[in-house]
Design a protein around this motif. Structure first.
Motif, short mmCIF file in Angstrom:
data_model
loop_
_atom_site.label_atom_id
_atom_site.label_comp_id
_atom_site.label_asym_id
_atom_site.label_seq_id
_atom_site.Cartn_x
_atom_site.Cartn_y
_atom_site.Cartn_z
N THR A 61 0.86 -1.19 0.00
CA THR A 61 0.00 0.00 0.00
C THR A 61 0.89 1.23 0.00
O THR A 61 1.94 1.24 0.64
N ILE A 77 -6.89 0.16 4.33
CA ILE A 77 -6.54 0.22 2.91
C ILE A 77 -5.92 -1.13 2.54
O ILE A 77 -4.95 -1.56 3.16
N SER A 81 -2.84 -1.06 -2.95
CA SER A 81 -3.65 0.13 -3.22
C SER A 81 -2.81 1.38 -3.06
O SER A 81 -1.83 1.40 -2.32
N HIS A 117 -8.53 -3.91 -1.95
CA HIS A 117 -7.20 -4.16 -2.50
C HIS A 117 -7.16 -3.79 -3.99
O HIS A 117 -8.18 -3.72 -4.66
N ASP A 118 -5.95 -3.51 -4.48
CA ASP A 118 -5.70 -3.16 -5.88
C ASP A 118 -6.59 -2.00 -6.33
O ASP A 118 -7.19 -2.03 -7.40
N THR A 119 -6.65 -0.98 -5.51
CA THR A 119 -7.48 0.19 -5.77
C THR A 119 -6.59 1.42 -5.90
O THR A 119 -5.57 1.53 -5.24
N TRP A 120 -6.99 2.34 -6.75
CA TRP A 120 -6.22 3.56 -6.98
C TRP A 120 -7.13 4.75 -6.72
O TRP A 120 -8.17 4.90 -7.35
N ASN A 135 -12.77 -3.55 -4.32
CA ASN A 135 -11.51 -4.04 -4.89
C ASN A 135 -11.45 -3.68 -6.38
O ASN A 135 -12.47 -3.63 -7.05
#
Length: 172
Positions: A61, A77, A81, A117-120, A135
Motif C-alpha cells: 500500500t 486500505i 492500493s 485491494h488493488d485500488t487507486w 476491490n
C-alpha cells in the motif's frame, strides 16, 4: 507522567519522520506510532490527525505526499492500493456543535473508511466518512466520494458517479 512521556515520544517520531536522514526508517516509526500492516510505504510529508492505531495498511500500500488523513475511526486500505498526491480521507464530521446550531440537524459523526485491494485513489480525491470502496476500483482525480463504490468500478465527479465498469477477467 506516562501520558507526558507518550506525547513526547509521539512528537519525537513525527519530527524524525520529517528529517531526510531518517526517511529510510519511516515504516519503523509509523509502526511505533501504532500503524498496523507490513510492506507499506507512507510519505513522510502527510498530515495525519487522530490516532495512528486506527490506520490499517495492506502489503504494498502506498500513501503519497500531501495526503490528509483525519483518523478518528478506522481507515483500512487493502493490499497494492495507492493514495495519489493530496488525497483526503475523513472519518469524522462535526459542525462544531453545540456552538453551531446546524449540529441539531447534522450531529457529530464518525464512521470508518474501507478501501479494498488493488485500488487507486486519484490526486486530490476526497473520501467522506463511512464510505467503502471496492476491490479493483479507481477514483478519478478531484472526485468527492460520498457513497459506497462496488468492486471493478471507475468513478469520477462531484459527487463521484460510476463512469465505467471494469471486466473482472482482466485481473485473473
Amino acid at each position: 507522567m506516562i501520558n507526558i512521556l507518550q506525547r513526547f515520544r509521539f512528537k519525537l517520531y513525527k519530527t524524525l519522520l520529517r528529517l531526510p536522514f531518517f526517511s529510510r526508517y519511516a515504516q519503523t516509526f509509523y509502526a511505533m506510532l501504532g500503524v498496523s500492516g507490513n510492506g507499506y510505504r507512507i510519505s513522510a510529508k502527510i498530515t495525519l490527525i487522530g490516532n495512528y492505531k486506527f490506520l490499517e495498511l495492506g502489503n504494498q500500500t502506498e500513501i503519497n505526499t500531501g495526503c490528509f488523513l483525519l483518523v478518528k475511526d478506522k481507515i483500512s486500505i487493502g493490499d497494492n492500493s495507492t493514495l495519489a498526491y493530496q488525497t483526503t480521507i475523513l472519518t469524522s464530521a462535526n459542525p462544531n456543535g453545540p456552538h453551531n446550531k446546524l449540529s441539531i440537524i447534522y450531529p457529530k459523526m464518525t464512521a470508518p473508511v474501507i478501501i479494498g485491494h488493488d485500488t487507486w485513489i486519484g490526486a486530490r480525491a476526497i473520501i467522506l466518512p463511512g464510505v467503502r470502496i471496492g476491490n479493483y476500483s479507481i477514483v478519478a482525480a478531484g472526485s468527492v466520494v460520498n457513497s459506497d463504490i462496488p468492486d471493478y468500478t471507475v468513478v469520477a465527479g462531484i459527487p463521484a458517479k460510476v463512469v465505467k465498469t471494469l471486466d473482472p477477467k482482466i485481473f485473473e
